[in-house]
Motif scaffolding. Structure first.
Motif, PDB file in Angstrom:
ATOM      1  N   MET A  54       0.845  -1.193   0.000  1.00 29.07           N
ATOM      2  CA  MET A  54       0.000   0.000   0.000  1.00 29.07           C
ATOM      3  C   MET A  54       0.883   1.246   0.000  1.00 29.07           C
ATOM      4  O   MET A  54       1.862   1.322   0.729  1.00 29.07           O
ATOM      5  CB  MET A  54      -0.906  -0.004   1.220  1.00 29.07           C
ATOM      6  N   THR A  55       0.530   2.199  -0.807  1.00 29.10           N
ATOM      7  CA  THR A  55       1.308   3.430  -0.894  1.00 29.10           C
ATOM      8  C   THR A  55       0.943   4.382   0.240  1.00 29.10           C
ATOM      9  O   THR A  55      -0.207   4.472   0.636  1.00 29.10           O
ATOM     10  CB  THR A  55       1.093   4.106  -2.263  1.00 29.10           C
ATOM     11  N   ALA A  56       1.945   5.056   0.756  1.00 30.94           N
ATOM     12  CA  ALA A  56       1.722   6.034   1.808  1.00 30.94           C
ATOM     13  C   ALA A  56       1.612   7.445   1.237  1.00 30.94           C
ATOM     14  O   ALA A  56       1.082   8.330   1.883  1.00 30.94           O
ATOM     15  CB  ALA A  56       2.857   5.976   2.830  1.00 30.94           C
ATOM     16  N   LEU A  57       2.127   7.617   0.033  1.00 35.20           N
ATOM     17  CA  LEU A  57       2.158   8.937  -0.586  1.00 35.20           C
ATOM     18  C   LEU A  57       0.816   9.241  -1.240  1.00 35.20           C
ATOM     19  O   LEU A  57       0.287   8.447  -2.014  1.00 35.20           O
ATOM     20  CB  LEU A  57       3.270   8.985  -1.640  1.00 35.20           C
ATOM     21  N   ARG A  58       0.281  10.403  -0.939  1.00 39.49           N
ATOM     22  CA  ARG A  58      -0.973  10.847  -1.540  1.00 39.49           C
ATOM     23  C   ARG A  58      -0.685  11.301  -2.965  1.00 39.49           C
ATOM     24  O   ARG A  58       0.205  12.115  -3.183  1.00 39.49           O
ATOM     25  CB  ARG A  58      -1.542  12.011  -0.725  1.00 39.49           C
ATOM     26  N   HIS A  59      -1.437  10.779  -3.926  1.00 39.26           N
ATOM     27  CA  HIS A  59      -1.227  11.133  -5.322  1.00 39.26           C
ATOM     28  C   HIS A  59      -2.325  12.032  -5.870  1.00 39.26           C
ATOM     29  O   HIS A  59      -2.185  12.563  -6.965  1.00 39.26           O
ATOM     30  CB  HIS A  59      -1.100   9.870  -6.183  1.00 39.26           C
ATOM     31  N   ASP A  60      -3.411  12.205  -5.132  1.00 43.55           N
ATOM     32  CA  ASP A  60      -4.467  13.100  -5.574  1.00 43.55           C
ATOM     33  C   ASP A  60      -4.150  14.522  -5.122  1.00 43.55           C
ATOM     34  O   ASP A  60      -3.444  14.740  -4.153  1.00 43.55           O
ATOM     35  CB  ASP A  60      -5.832  12.651  -5.042  1.00 43.55           C
ATOM     36  N   LEU A  61      -4.662  15.498  -5.848  1.00 47.62           N
ATOM     37  CA  LEU A  61      -4.422  16.899  -5.526  1.00 47.62           C
ATOM     38  C   LEU A  61      -5.021  17.219  -4.160  1.00 47.62           C
ATOM     39  O   LEU A  61      -6.188  16.927  -3.901  1.00 47.62           O
ATOM     40  CB  LEU A  61      -5.039  17.800  -6.605  1.00 47.62           C
ATOM     41  N   ASN A  62      -4.206  17.814  -3.295  1.00 42.69           N
ATOM     42  CA  ASN A  62      -4.638  18.098  -1.929  1.00 42.69           C
ATOM     43  C   ASN A  62      -4.520  19.585  -1.597  1.00 42.69           C
ATOM     44  O   ASN A  62      -4.483  19.960  -0.441  1.00 42.69           O
ATOM     45  CB  ASN A  62      -3.815  17.251  -0.943  1.00 42.69           C
ATOM     46  N   LEU A  63      -4.432  20.416  -2.603  1.00 44.08           N
ATOM     47  CA  LEU A  63      -4.347  21.863  -2.412  1.00 44.08           C
ATOM     48  C   LEU A  63      -5.507  22.524  -3.144  1.00 44.08           C
ATOM     49  O   LEU A  63      -5.778  22.196  -4.306  1.00 44.08           O
ATOM     50  CB  LEU A  63      -3.033  22.417  -2.980  1.00 44.08           C
ATOM     51  N   ALA A  64      -6.155  23.454  -2.481  1.00 43.62           N
ATOM     52  CA  ALA A  64      -7.263  24.164  -3.122  1.00 43.62           C
ATOM     53  C   ALA A  64      -6.753  25.088  -4.225  1.00 43.62           C
ATOM     54  O   ALA A  64      -7.400  25.237  -5.261  1.00 43.62           O
ATOM     55  CB  ALA A  64      -8.037  24.965  -2.081  1.00 43.62           C
ATOM     56  N   ARG A  65      -5.564  25.684  -4.010  1.00 39.96           N
ATOM     57  CA  ARG A  65      -5.013  26.632  -4.976  1.00 39.96           C
ATOM     58  C   ARG A  65      -3.533  26.310  -5.217  1.00 39.96           C
ATOM     59  O   ARG A  65      -2.648  27.040  -4.762  1.00 39.96           O
ATOM     60  CB  ARG A  65      -5.208  28.042  -4.450  1.00 39.96           C
ATOM     61  N   PRO A  66      -3.253  25.220  -5.928  1.00 38.04           N
ATOM     62  CA  PRO A  66      -1.858  24.792  -6.106  1.00 38.04           C
ATOM     63  C   PRO A  66      -0.988  25.822  -6.818  1.00 38.04           C
ATOM     64  O   PRO A  66       0.197  25.957  -6.493  1.00 38.04           O
ATOM     65  CB  PRO A  66      -1.978  23.501  -6.916  1.00 38.04           C
TER      66      PRO A  66
END
Length: 68
Positions: free
Chosen positions: A1-13
């Motif tokens: 299982m991956t620990a790194l988040r790959h989905d966008l997690n910033l409202a204003r990147p």
């Protein structure tokens, strides 16, 4: 299982990117490297998950050719 988040997690990147780029303005190369190191360590501490940090390091290195 991956620990790194790959989905966008910033409202204003783009704003976050610009904030980081702008923080380098007026700094010389040594100051830029010191700033980057400090920011990385602060954010790594904020993440607090060694497995995720290891995955992020691997992802950041992917495709880069090490220099001698």
């Amino acid at each position: 299982m991956t620990a790194l988040r790959h989905d966008l997690n910033l409202a204003r990147p783009d704003d976050v990117y610009n904030l980081i780029v702008d923080a380098h303005k007026g700094l010389d190369d040594a100051q830029c490297r010191a700033f980057d190191a400090r920011l990385i360590l602060l954010l790594a501490n904020q993440v607090g998950d060694e497995a995720a940090i290891r995955e992020a390091v691997d992802a950041a290195l992917a495709g880069l050719v090490p220099t001698a």
